[in-house]
Design a protein around this motif. Structure first.
Motif, PDB file in Angstrom:
ATOM      1  N   THR A 106       0.254   3.958  -2.966  1.00  0.00           N
ATOM      2  CA  THR A 106       0.040   5.379  -2.687  1.00  0.00           C
ATOM      3  C   THR A 106       0.907   6.245  -3.591  1.00  0.00           C
ATOM      4  O   THR A 106       0.437   7.222  -4.180  1.00  0.00           O
ATOM      5  CB  THR A 106       0.360   5.691  -1.214  1.00  0.00           C
ATOM      6  OG1 THR A 106      -0.444   4.871  -0.369  1.00  0.00           O
ATOM      7  CG2 THR A 106       0.089   7.156  -0.901  1.00  0.00           C
ATOM      8  N   LEU A 114      -5.275   4.776   1.626  1.00  0.00           N
ATOM      9  CA  LEU A 114      -4.075   3.998   1.320  1.00  0.00           C
ATOM     10  C   LEU A 114      -2.954   4.316   2.299  1.00  0.00           C
ATOM     11  O   LEU A 114      -2.238   3.415   2.755  1.00  0.00           O
ATOM     12  CB  LEU A 114      -3.625   4.274  -0.116  1.00  0.00           C
ATOM     13  CG  LEU A 114      -4.504   3.714  -1.239  1.00  0.00           C
ATOM     14  CD1 LEU A 114      -3.963   4.148  -2.592  1.00  0.00           C
ATOM     15  CD2 LEU A 114      -4.578   2.198  -1.169  1.00  0.00           C
ATOM     16  N   VAL A 115      -2.793   5.602   2.624  1.00  0.00           N
ATOM     17  CA  VAL A 115      -1.786   5.999   3.614  1.00  0.00           C
ATOM     18  C   VAL A 115      -2.119   5.369   4.962  1.00  0.00           C
ATOM     19  O   VAL A 115      -1.228   4.872   5.673  1.00  0.00           O
ATOM     20  CB  VAL A 115      -1.717   7.533   3.736  1.00  0.00           C
ATOM     21  CG1 VAL A 115      -0.845   7.947   4.929  1.00  0.00           C
ATOM     22  CG2 VAL A 115      -1.169   8.150   2.456  1.00  0.00           C
ATOM     23  N   SER A 130      -9.381   8.403  -1.203  1.00  0.00           N
ATOM     24  CA  SER A 130      -8.760   7.108  -1.503  1.00  0.00           C
ATOM     25  C   SER A 130      -7.287   7.105  -1.106  1.00  0.00           C
ATOM     26  O   SER A 130      -6.792   6.136  -0.521  1.00  0.00           O
ATOM     27  CB  SER A 130      -8.904   6.782  -2.987  1.00  0.00           C
ATOM     28  OG  SER A 130     -10.261   6.671  -3.346  1.00  0.00           O
ATOM     29  N   LEU A 131      -6.590   8.181  -1.402  1.00  0.00           N
ATOM     30  CA  LEU A 131      -5.173   8.267  -1.050  1.00  0.00           C
ATOM     31  C   LEU A 131      -4.974   8.285   0.460  1.00  0.00           C
ATOM     32  O   LEU A 131      -4.045   7.654   0.977  1.00  0.00           O
ATOM     33  CB  LEU A 131      -4.542   9.499  -1.692  1.00  0.00           C
ATOM     34  CG  LEU A 131      -4.190   9.355  -3.171  1.00  0.00           C
ATOM     35  CD1 LEU A 131      -3.815  10.696  -3.776  1.00  0.00           C
ATOM     36  CD2 LEU A 131      -3.056   8.357  -3.364  1.00  0.00           C
ATOM     37  N   LEU A 160      -0.349   8.952  -6.604  1.00  0.00           N
ATOM     38  CA  LEU A 160      -0.179  10.381  -6.340  1.00  0.00           C
ATOM     39  C   LEU A 160      -0.265  11.236  -7.610  1.00  0.00           C
ATOM     40  O   LEU A 160      -0.919  12.290  -7.592  1.00  0.00           O
ATOM     41  CB  LEU A 160       1.142  10.641  -5.618  1.00  0.00           C
ATOM     42  CG  LEU A 160       1.105  10.603  -4.091  1.00  0.00           C
ATOM     43  CD1 LEU A 160       2.494  10.781  -3.517  1.00  0.00           C
ATOM     44  CD2 LEU A 160       0.157  11.675  -3.557  1.00  0.00           C
ATOM     45  N   THR A 181      -1.258   1.714   5.015  1.00  0.00           N
ATOM     46  CA  THR A 181       0.199   1.596   5.106  1.00  0.00           C
ATOM     47  C   THR A 181       0.657   1.797   6.552  1.00  0.00           C
ATOM     48  O   THR A 181       1.473   1.031   7.079  1.00  0.00           O
ATOM     49  CB  THR A 181       0.892   2.631   4.203  1.00  0.00           C
ATOM     50  OG1 THR A 181       0.417   2.485   2.862  1.00  0.00           O
ATOM     51  CG2 THR A 181       2.405   2.447   4.229  1.00  0.00           C
ATOM     52  N   PHE A 228       0.811  -1.214   0.000  1.00  0.00           N
ATOM     53  CA  PHE A 228       0.000   0.000   0.000  1.00  0.00           C
ATOM     54  C   PHE A 228       0.845   1.264   0.000  1.00  0.00           C
ATOM     55  O   PHE A 228       0.379   2.315  -0.470  1.00  0.00           O
ATOM     56  CB  PHE A 228      -0.981  -0.040   1.175  1.00  0.00           C
ATOM     57  CG  PHE A 228      -2.048  -1.079   0.989  1.00  0.00           C
ATOM     58  CD1 PHE A 228      -3.114  -0.843   0.135  1.00  0.00           C
ATOM     59  CD2 PHE A 228      -1.969  -2.306   1.628  1.00  0.00           C
ATOM     60  CE1 PHE A 228      -4.089  -1.803  -0.066  1.00  0.00           C
ATOM     61  CE2 PHE A 228      -2.939  -3.271   1.432  1.00  0.00           C
ATOM     62  CZ  PHE A 228      -4.001  -3.015   0.581  1.00  0.00           C
TER      63      PHE A 228
END
Length: 308
Positions: A48, A194-195, A190-191, A52, A198, A44
């Motif tokens: 990410t 994902l962060v 969504s980002l 980006l 992670t 992940f």
């Protein structure tokens, strides 16, 4: 960078489900060498980074549509993203952990259980109306889960339990995403998720290492020196995560819901076919009966929707 042709969109989603199905086999190979949460940290984290540029492209090409119509603060975006990301982390972590103890085929079909579970979660948390057909789809899929996972000794494999709980977390994520996700720009939320996945994966990996749960694995340097590990990480991050996200968001706006239902029912089938041809897995009569009932439950739910 969007798909504009419905036919291309359909085949793109078929490709996504093929990638996900084969991905069960790819991940199953990697986690024999690398702990689950370390693998998910790399997966992940790289996904990410890959996504980006899409954020900057969308911000430049459609700034008003992407951002101005969504009123939120950075704090609310981060809070929502990290809470939704927690469900996503639990889903992926438990599903991947389950692969250590159960078959790739079982993992694929049990994960499909999240589809008919979504309206049930909506009813439990938000009192959303649930028709008789939906309850029937859950019953059919649950009976299928029984036949798929219960062996001759009527003993449930703990890997199947992990995957089933993971599927429940996926259903919860879809439910809460539908309720709150529309308040935020799609790519931005969504980002953040994902962060979040992670971060949670890295934290869980640290706790496991501190408690000695992963002491039997080779060192991280040795893990990363293996070609199959990098292949699995890049396949999962770039194709099964970043590309799949872009393809979903681009394609689903052009395809009717019932067609999407049929396409997404292909994922566990592709997963079994990959397991059969690559790993030599076989379901048997009872397994096929269970798998068929789970897919029937998935499709029954989708075809019961009023939009069809």
């Amino acid at each position: 960078m969007t798909i504009k042709n419905p036919t291309i969109a359909i085949w793109t989603l078929v490709l996504v489900n093929l990638i996900w199905g084969v991905g069960f086999v790819v991940v199953d190979d990697v986690i024999e060498v690398m702990p689950v949460n370390i693998f998910n940290t790399f997966r992940f984290g790289i996904a990410t980074i890959v996504l980006l540029p899409l954020l900057f492209i969308e911000q430049k090409k459609a700034k008003q549509e992407t951002f101005s119509n969504c009123e939120y603060t950075t704090i609310t975006l981060l809070t929502t993203g990290f809470l939704l990301g927690l469900l996503l982390f639990l889903g992926f972590s438990l599903q991947t952990q389950g692969l250590l103890y159960t078959s790739v085929s079982n993992t694929g079909f049990i994960t499909g259980m999240c589809v008919p579970l979504v309206p049930v979660m909506g009813y439990l948390f938000f009192k959303s109306k649930v028709g008789k057909e939906v309850w029937l789809s859950v019953i059919v899929a649950t009976i299928g889960l029984y036949f798929l996972t219960m062996g001759d000794g009527l003993v449930l494999n703990k890997g199947d339990i992990y995957v089933a709980i993971g599927a429940t977390c996926y259903a919860l994520h879809i439910t809460f995403m539908a309720k709150f996700g529309g308040r935020y720009a799609v790519i931005a939320l969504s980002l953040v998720q994902l962060v979040a996945v992670t971060f949670y994966s890295l934290f869980a990996a640290g706790v496991e290492a501190a408690l000695g749960f992963t002491a039997h694995y080779p060192s991280l340097i040795e893990q990363l020196s293996k070609a199959n590990v990098w292949w699995g990480i890049l396949y999962s991050a770039v194709l099964a995560s970043a590309f799949a996200f872009w393809a979903q968001t681009s394609s689903q706006r052009l395809i009717e819901p019932h067609k999407i239902a049929l396409i997404f029912a292909l994922e566990p089938i592709f997963g079994h076919l990959a397991a059969f041809f690559i790993l030599g897995e076989k379901l048997g009569l009872q397994g096929w009966l269970g798998a068929g009932l789970i897919i029937s439950g998935m499709l029954l739910y989708h075809f019961s929707e009023k939009d069809f």
